[in-house]
Design a protein around this motif. Structure first.
Motif, PDB file in Angstrom:
ATOM      1  N   ALA A 115      31.322 -14.892 -25.797  1.00  0.00           N
ATOM      2  CA  ALA A 115      31.721 -14.825 -27.041  1.00  0.00           C
ATOM      3  C   ALA A 115      31.168 -16.063 -28.058  1.00  0.00           C
ATOM      4  CB  ALA A 115      33.153 -14.833 -27.064  1.00  0.00           C
ATOM      5  N   THR A 118      27.690 -15.424 -28.975  1.00  0.00           N
ATOM      6  CA  THR A 118      27.685 -14.417 -29.950  1.00  0.00           C
ATOM      7  C   THR A 118      27.677 -15.090 -31.526  1.00  0.00           C
ATOM      8  OG1 THR A 118      28.150 -12.957 -28.224  1.00  0.00           O
ATOM      9  CG2 THR A 118      28.388 -11.986 -30.603  1.00  0.00           C
ATOM     10  N   GLU A 119      28.822 -15.726 -31.234  1.00  0.00           N
ATOM     11  CA  GLU A 119      29.197 -16.457 -32.729  1.00  0.00           C
ATOM     12  C   GLU A 119      27.933 -17.258 -33.229  1.00  0.00           C
ATOM     13  OE1 GLU A 119      32.933 -18.920 -32.745  1.00  0.00           O
ATOM     14  OE2 GLU A 119      33.710 -17.140 -31.571  1.00  0.00           O
ATOM     15  N   ILE A 164      22.744  -9.425 -23.662  1.00  0.00           N
ATOM     16  CA  ILE A 164      23.558  -8.728 -24.573  1.00  0.00           C
ATOM     17  C   ILE A 164      22.414  -8.604 -25.672  1.00  0.00           C
ATOM     18  CG2 ILE A 164      25.510 -10.089 -24.437  1.00  0.00           C
ATOM     19  CD1 ILE A 164      24.184 -11.877 -26.930  1.00  0.00           C
ATOM     20  N   SER A 166      21.825  -9.609 -29.749  1.00  0.00           N
ATOM     21  CA  SER A 166      22.507 -10.353 -30.572  1.00  0.00           C
ATOM     22  C   SER A 166      22.489 -10.128 -31.949  1.00  0.00           C
ATOM     23  CB  SER A 166      21.767 -11.940 -30.533  1.00  0.00           C
ATOM     24  OG  SER A 166      20.439 -11.982 -30.891  1.00  0.00           O
ATOM     25  N   HIS A 170      26.401  -6.173 -32.557  1.00  0.00           N
ATOM     26  CA  HIS A 170      25.855  -5.071 -31.176  1.00  0.00           C
ATOM     27  C   HIS A 170      26.321  -5.609 -29.921  1.00  0.00           C
ATOM     28  CE1 HIS A 170      22.170  -3.250 -33.689  1.00  0.00           C
ATOM     29  NE2 HIS A 170      23.443  -3.183 -34.334  1.00  0.00           N
ATOM     30  N   GLY A 172      29.204  -6.621 -28.531  1.00  0.00           N
ATOM     31  CA  GLY A 172      30.400  -6.022 -28.411  1.00  0.00           C
ATOM     32  C   GLY A 172      30.051  -4.905 -27.549  1.00  0.00           C
ATOM     33  N   ILE A 173      29.234  -4.092 -27.754  1.00  0.00           N
ATOM     34  CA  ILE A 173      28.818  -2.645 -27.104  1.00  0.00           C
ATOM     35  C   ILE A 173      27.324  -2.788 -26.353  1.00  0.00           C
ATOM     36  CG2 ILE A 173      28.143  -0.401 -27.554  1.00  0.00           C
ATOM     37  CD1 ILE A 173      29.701  -0.516 -30.422  1.00  0.00           C
ATOM     38  N   LYS A 175      25.671  -4.638 -24.095  1.00  0.00           N
ATOM     39  CA  LYS A 175      26.074  -5.687 -23.038  1.00  0.00           C
ATOM     40  C   LYS A 175      25.586  -5.433 -21.776  1.00  0.00           C
ATOM     41  CE  LYS A 175      30.770  -5.462 -23.468  1.00  0.00           C
ATOM     42  NZ  LYS A 175      32.095  -6.142 -23.605  1.00  0.00           N
TER      43      LYS A 175
END
Length: 181
Positions: A115, A118-119, A164, A166, A170, A172-173, A175
């Motif tokens: 998380a 990703t941020e 993931i 990035s 994207h 969130g799905i 991965k």
């Protein structure tokens, strides 16, 4: 009554347009080599990107992962041999341009905070959403429809490593997990 029908029709058409997100072709290819390791191709694991599987076992360390215009990888779990070079190719089997539906594949260190990563990626537009991070094991280029990018890396220790895409929205799905055994 006629007005309600028109509003409903507009809402339906808007939903369809948003779902399709355009259709731009781009045929150039890009390749990244993040390691001097070379691997003989002993087996290639791939499934159609239109039907993502929940698990895909790669019995060798040569892997192809497909991404598509529906924001999907065709696999969510990969198995590799720890301590041996991994050759991974990301193929974007869709048609959309990378500005609209770009995909990459970033392998993160075991235990990385996905998380938080990703941020940070969202802030890294200038580097195609790949932030400077010590959590990155390897990453492909950001690619659009019809393109592919290859990386080579080694997962020295047995364990579970997240991967993931990035591109904004994207991760969130798109991965999965790489299990090094």
């Amino acid at each position: 009554m006629k007005k309600l029908f028109n509003i409903g029709s507009i809402a339906l058409l808007t939903s369809l347009v948003i779902a399709s997100c355009g259709n731009a072709d781009q045929g150039k290819s890009s390749e990244v080599d993040h390691s001097a390791h070379t691997t003989e191709a002993t087996a290639e694991t791939s499934a159609p990107a239109s039907t993502p599987s929940t698990t895909a076992a790669a019995t060798s360390n040569t892997i192809t992962v497909e991404s598509n215009d529906q924001m999907q990888f065709n696999v969510s779990e990969l198995h590799v041999k720890a301590g041996e070079p991994v050759s991974l190719t990301l193929k974007h089997v869709g048609k959309m341009d990378k500005k609209v539906m770009g995909h990459n594949l970033i392998v993160l260190k075991s235990g990385a905070d996905v998380a938080k990563f990703t941020e940070e990626a969202l802030k890294a537009q200038a580097t195609d959403y790949i932030p400077q991070s010590s959590d990155i094991v390897a990453h492909t280029d950001l690619i659009g429809g019809g393109e592919e990018s290859k990386i080579e890396f080694t997962l020295d220790k047995a364990g579970t490593y997240d991967f993931i895409c990035s591109f904004p929205g994207h991760a969130g799905i798109m991965k999965g997990k790489i299990i090094a055994e």
